[in-house]
Design a protein around this motif. Structure first.
Motif, PDB file in Angstrom:
ATOM      1  N   PHE A  21       5.564   9.248   6.252  1.00  9.67           N
ATOM      2  CA  PHE A  21       4.255   9.136   5.157  1.00  9.67           C
ATOM      3  C   PHE A  21       3.199   9.189   6.189  1.00  9.67           C
ATOM      4  O   PHE A  21       3.110   9.334   7.483  1.00  9.67           O
ATOM      5  N   GLN A  22       1.935   9.378   5.386  1.00  9.71           N
ATOM      6  CA  GLN A  22       0.596   9.266   6.105  1.00  9.71           C
ATOM      7  C   GLN A  22      -0.451   8.093   5.610  1.00  9.71           C
ATOM      8  O   GLN A  22      -0.105   8.037   4.326  1.00  9.71           O
ATOM      9  N   ASN A  23      -0.850   7.466   6.458  1.00  7.55           N
ATOM     10  CA  ASN A  23      -1.549   6.357   5.907  1.00  7.55           C
ATOM     11  C   ASN A  23      -2.908   6.711   5.554  1.00  7.55           C
ATOM     12  O   ASN A  23      -3.692   7.806   5.839  1.00  7.55           O
ATOM     13  N   PRO A  24      -3.287   5.993   4.335  1.00  3.46           N
ATOM     14  CA  PRO A  24      -4.659   6.601   3.748  1.00  3.46           C
ATOM     15  C   PRO A  24      -5.905   6.419   4.948  1.00  3.46           C
ATOM     16  O   PRO A  24      -5.564   5.042   5.641  1.00  3.46           O
ATOM     17  N   PRO A  25      -7.001   6.674   4.893  1.00  2.00           N
ATOM     18  CA  PRO A  25      -7.947   6.424   5.733  1.00  2.00           C
ATOM     19  C   PRO A  25      -8.418   5.081   5.651  1.00  2.00           C
ATOM     20  O   PRO A  25      -8.911   4.334   6.566  1.00  2.00           O
ATOM     21  N   ILE A  26      -8.529   4.590   4.230  1.00  2.47           N
ATOM     22  CA  ILE A  26      -9.035   3.204   4.067  1.00  2.47           C
ATOM     23  C   ILE A  26      -8.015   2.541   3.116  1.00  2.47           C
ATOM     24  O   ILE A  26      -7.511   2.898   2.240  1.00  2.47           O
ATOM     25  N   PRO A  27      -7.500   1.117   3.928  1.00  2.86           N
ATOM     26  CA  PRO A  27      -6.417   0.566   3.217  1.00  2.86           C
ATOM     27  C   PRO A  27      -7.109  -0.126   2.145  1.00  2.86           C
ATOM     28  O   PRO A  27      -8.372  -0.629   2.030  1.00  2.86           O
ATOM     29  N   ASN A  28      -6.311  -0.504   1.050  1.00  2.00           N
ATOM     30  CA  ASN A  28      -6.886  -1.335  -0.288  1.00  2.00           C
ATOM     31  C   ASN A  28      -7.016  -2.638  -0.063  1.00  2.00           C
ATOM     32  O   ASN A  28      -6.301  -3.416   1.059  1.00  2.00           O
ATOM     33  N   ASN A  29      -7.276  -3.623  -0.944  1.00  2.00           N
ATOM     34  CA  ASN A  29      -7.281  -4.987  -0.936  1.00  2.00           C
ATOM     35  C   ASN A  29      -5.934  -5.729  -0.711  1.00  2.00           C
ATOM     36  O   ASN A  29      -5.813  -6.421   0.084  1.00  2.00           O
ATOM     37  N   PHE A  30      -5.142  -5.172  -1.455  1.00  2.00           N
ATOM     38  CA  PHE A  30      -3.747  -5.878  -1.417  1.00  2.00           C
ATOM     39  C   PHE A  30      -3.026  -5.564  -0.020  1.00  2.00           C
ATOM     40  O   PHE A  30      -2.440  -6.498   0.594  1.00  2.00           O
ATOM     41  N   THR A  31      -3.285  -4.291   0.408  1.00  2.00           N
ATOM     42  CA  THR A  31      -2.671  -3.960   1.763  1.00  2.00           C
ATOM     43  C   THR A  31      -3.281  -4.880   2.905  1.00  2.00           C
ATOM     44  O   THR A  31      -2.616  -5.456   3.786  1.00  2.00           O
ATOM     45  N   MET A  32      -4.513  -5.063   2.601  1.00  2.00           N
ATOM     46  CA  MET A  32      -5.353  -6.017   3.668  1.00  2.00           C
ATOM     47  C   MET A  32      -4.933  -7.385   3.581  1.00  2.00           C
ATOM     48  O   MET A  32      -4.788  -8.124   4.512  1.00  2.00           O
ATOM     49  N   THR A  33      -4.591  -7.789   2.287  1.00  2.00           N
ATOM     50  CA  THR A  33      -4.141  -9.299   2.071  1.00  2.00           C
ATOM     51  C   THR A  33      -2.806  -9.517   2.758  1.00  2.00           C
ATOM     52  O   THR A  33      -2.432 -10.350   3.579  1.00  2.00           O
ATOM     53  N   LEU A  34      -1.858  -8.451   2.553  1.00  2.00           N
ATOM     54  CA  LEU A  34      -0.403  -8.531   3.390  1.00  2.00           C
ATOM     55  C   LEU A  34      -0.514  -8.601   4.777  1.00  2.00           C
ATOM     56  O   LEU A  34       0.027  -9.122   5.452  1.00  2.00           O
ATOM     57  N   ARG A  35      -1.437  -7.721   5.109  1.00  2.00           N
ATOM     58  CA  ARG A  35      -1.815  -7.693   6.776  1.00  2.00           C
ATOM     59  C   ARG A  35      -2.223  -9.030   7.098  1.00  2.00           C
ATOM     60  O   ARG A  35      -1.686  -9.452   8.356  1.00  2.00           O
ATOM     61  N   LYS A  36      -2.992  -9.524   6.422  1.00  2.00           N
ATOM     62  CA  LYS A  36      -3.690 -10.733   6.955  1.00  2.00           C
ATOM     63  C   LYS A  36      -2.317 -11.955   7.072  1.00  2.00           C
ATOM     64  O   LYS A  36      -2.385 -12.639   7.907  1.00  2.00           O
ATOM     65  N   HIS A  37      -1.686 -11.951   6.098  1.00  2.00           N
ATOM     66  CA  HIS A  37      -0.472 -13.075   5.809  1.00  2.00           C
ATOM     67  C   HIS A  37       0.489 -12.604   6.707  1.00  2.00           C
ATOM     68  O   HIS A  37       1.303 -13.684   6.950  1.00  2.00           O
ATOM     69  N   LEU A  38       1.151 -11.472   6.665  1.00  2.00           N
ATOM     70  CA  LEU A  38       2.492 -11.236   7.025  1.00  2.00           C
ATOM     71  C   LEU A  38       2.649 -10.393   8.505  1.00  2.00           C
ATOM     72  O   LEU A  38       3.527 -10.379   8.864  1.00  2.00           O
TER      73      LEU A  38
END
Length: 570
Positions: free
Chosen positions: A66-83
């Motif tokens: 898969f290919q990552n989007p250039p800008i992550p969305n808010n939910f992705t940023m939340t998951l990265r922060k916590h997990l």
């Protein structure tokens, strides 16, 4: 089968064996409503797919790139922060429902250890992914937020309490202790389909295929009913995944062979099976979602130019009859004295046709002389138009060919190839550029790499920008270029100065497979040296001319394509 509670039970067992104790190293959302978590466990990396897609919701490990989007969305940023950097300590299913909980040990902002739960609800259009605090059940965030205006029973917003979906009062088939219900149903309903329907009414998490397979198992001869029931459900703990075929040829899947369904293919794991089953289906769905704007532009341009050609062909017919206007004008000038004011038409001798009568329509608001001049002007206008109509038809047909090629590329595209097609349409002025990005240098994605049986590298362009770069810049002039003959498709380059006949045939198979003739037989494929492939001045992307080519005929085979793709990964 669909992903019902029973299949979810088997998948959870598989994930537990692979992921428990694993560390979450990466999180991304490559596609709408789908999360990919990279988990390092048992000395290898697993890509865990969590999908809340309305049609293809599921949880599995996946090997599809898969290919990552250039800008992550808010939910992705939340998951990265916590997990990100946290560890999975438990995976369990809620009863036999399509709800999976991933319990994750992490540390909060002040460094204290806490437990979070990643909830995956697989419920068609109601599917969702939520991050919840384990202790107080507060929702941290969700991939689909649902306010009280949409659902009064379950509000899914940050800060809300997590509430389990409404449950039916059914028995968990994996924890059944009283078999009197099964005995009664088996006795009262000897018909398999009716029995399957009744089983679904009493047992939790049974899809149609699962209930039919259970009914079939209960009706088999030999052994007690309880033994047959227990043997059936034990197979979910030790699955032997297969894709299946119905009598009508419809493809499905099951955790183990489900009679009377015909087995199509065996797999080593449930996730591998789902990759195979969903790859084409999901890919098409993603392309339709992400390429909706490109598809609309392409259809509009095709419709516009096809209408234009019909109109031009009518004008061409009128231009061919331009002399009729000149003749009527000259006849009118000769017999002006016979034309009376207010006449709408008149019949006069045609001295160009043995004085046969010719009927001439008149405009009542014009004088007889002005009517004659009007016919002369129409003659001159249509005569002049005739000189340009052929060129206009040629230009419109070129636009149709171009957009039919774009349409074919979208049909064959992976989601990551759409960015190049979008850039191409922006550069050509068919699609507006986003503000502030006009000066940004365009990075064309790489063509796909395959390796022939003899080890020769073969490159395949997936869109016009890739094709131009591959053929005109990347390829050596001494290498071999291939393309389907007079059929829209990919440019293919064999990275060899003297390829074998087998390699040429394998490359031709790729050229045919990645073309509009994918489902055809005996497809003509031209091959030529790269040095003889030229791009005409001012030509659209992807268009080339070539001379001195040879032609082979192949029937595209997906099995060969997959083998050459697999060779490239080794």
């Amino acid at each position: 089968m669909s992903i019902d509670g029973s299949f979810t039970h088997a998948m959870v067992n598989e994930l537990q064996a692979e992921l428990i104790g694993g560390r979450i190293t990466k999180i991304s959302e490559p596609y709408s409503n789908e999360i990919i978590m990279t988990v390092r466990a048992q000395q290898q990396n697993y890509q865990v797919l969590l999908s809340a897609n309305p049609t293809y919701a599921r949880i599995q490990t996946t090997e599809i790139p898969f290919q990552n989007p250039p800008i992550p969305n808010n939910f992705t940023m939340t998951l990265r922060k916590h997990l990100q950097g946290s560890f999975i300590n438990q995976i369990h299913q809620v009863d036999n429902d399509r709800i999976v909980h991933l319990h994750i040990n992490t540390r909060n902002e002040i460094g204290d250890l806490e437990e979070l739960v990643l909830v995956i609800e697989i419920m068609a259009r109601h599917s969702n992914i939520m991050l919840v605090e384990a202790q107080n059940r507060n929702i941290i965030d969700a991939i689909k937020r649902i306010g009280p205006d949409k659902n009064r029973f379950r509000t899914i917003l940050p800060g809300s309490k997590y509430v389990n979906p409404p449950q039916q009062d059914l028995l968990n088939p994996f924890q059944l202790s009283d078999f009197s219900v099964i005995e009664r149903l088996d006795h009262d309903f000897p018909n398999l389909e009716v029995l399957a329907g009744e089983l679904r009414k009493h047992l939790q998490g049974l899809g149609t295929d699962t209930s039919l397979a259970l009914a079939e198992a209960l009706h088999q001869s030999g052994g007690s009913l309880q033994t047959k029931y227990a043997d059936f459900w034990q197979k979910f703990d030790h699955p032997a995944p297969v894709t299946t075929l119905t009598k009508e040829g419809k493809l499905g899947f099951a955790p183990f062979p489900f009679p009377p369904l015909q087995v199509d293919q065996h797999f080593t794991s449930l996730s591998t099976m789902l990759d195979q089953f969903y790859q084409t289906k999901v890919q098409r769905e993603r392309v339709r979602e992400q390429g909706a704007q490109l598809i609309q532009i392409t259809r509009n341009e095709l419709k516009k130019n096809r209408k234009k050609i019909k109109r031009l062909e009518k004008d061409e017919t009128d231009a061919a009859n331009a002399n009729q206007y000149r003749i009527k004008g000259e006849v009118l000038m000769t017999y002006l004295h016979q034309v009376k004011p207010g006449m709408k038409k008149i019949s006069l001798p045609n001295f160009y046709d043995n004085n046969q009568t010719i009927e001439i329509n008149l405009k009542v608001e014009l004088s007889p002389s002005a009517n004659a001049q009007w016919y002369f002007k129409q003659f001159q206008k249509k005569k002049n138009a005739g000189q340009y109509i052929q060129q206009q038809i040629k230009n419109a047909q070129a636009e149709i060919d171009y957009f039919e090629n774009i349409e074919s590329q979208i049909e064959l595209a992976n989601p990551e190839n759409l960015a190049d097609i979008k850039t191409e349409l922006q550069q050509a002025g068919y699609l507006k550029r986003q503000t502030g990005r006009q000066k940004k240098k365009v990075q064309v994605s790489q063509p796909e790499k395959f390796v022939a049986t003899d080890g020769t590298v073969i490159l395949v362009g997936k869109n016009n920008l890739q094709n131009d770069k591959l053929t005109l810049k990347t390829a050596d002039k001494r290498e071999t270029w291939l393309h389907t003959q007079k059929i829209h498709g990919s440019h293919v380059i064999i990275r060899s100065f003297n390829p074998s006949e087998q390699t040429i045939l394998e490359a031709a198979n790729l050229a045919a497979y990645f073309s509009k003739a994918r489902d055809s037989a005996n497809v003509p494929v031209d091959y030529d040296l790269v040095k003889r492939v030229k791009k005409p001045n001012g030509a659209k992307p992807g268009l080339v001319h070539y001379t001195g080519q040879k032609t082979v005929y192949v029937t595209p085979k997906q099995e060969l394509v997959e083998q050459l793709r697999l060779n490239a990964k080794k």
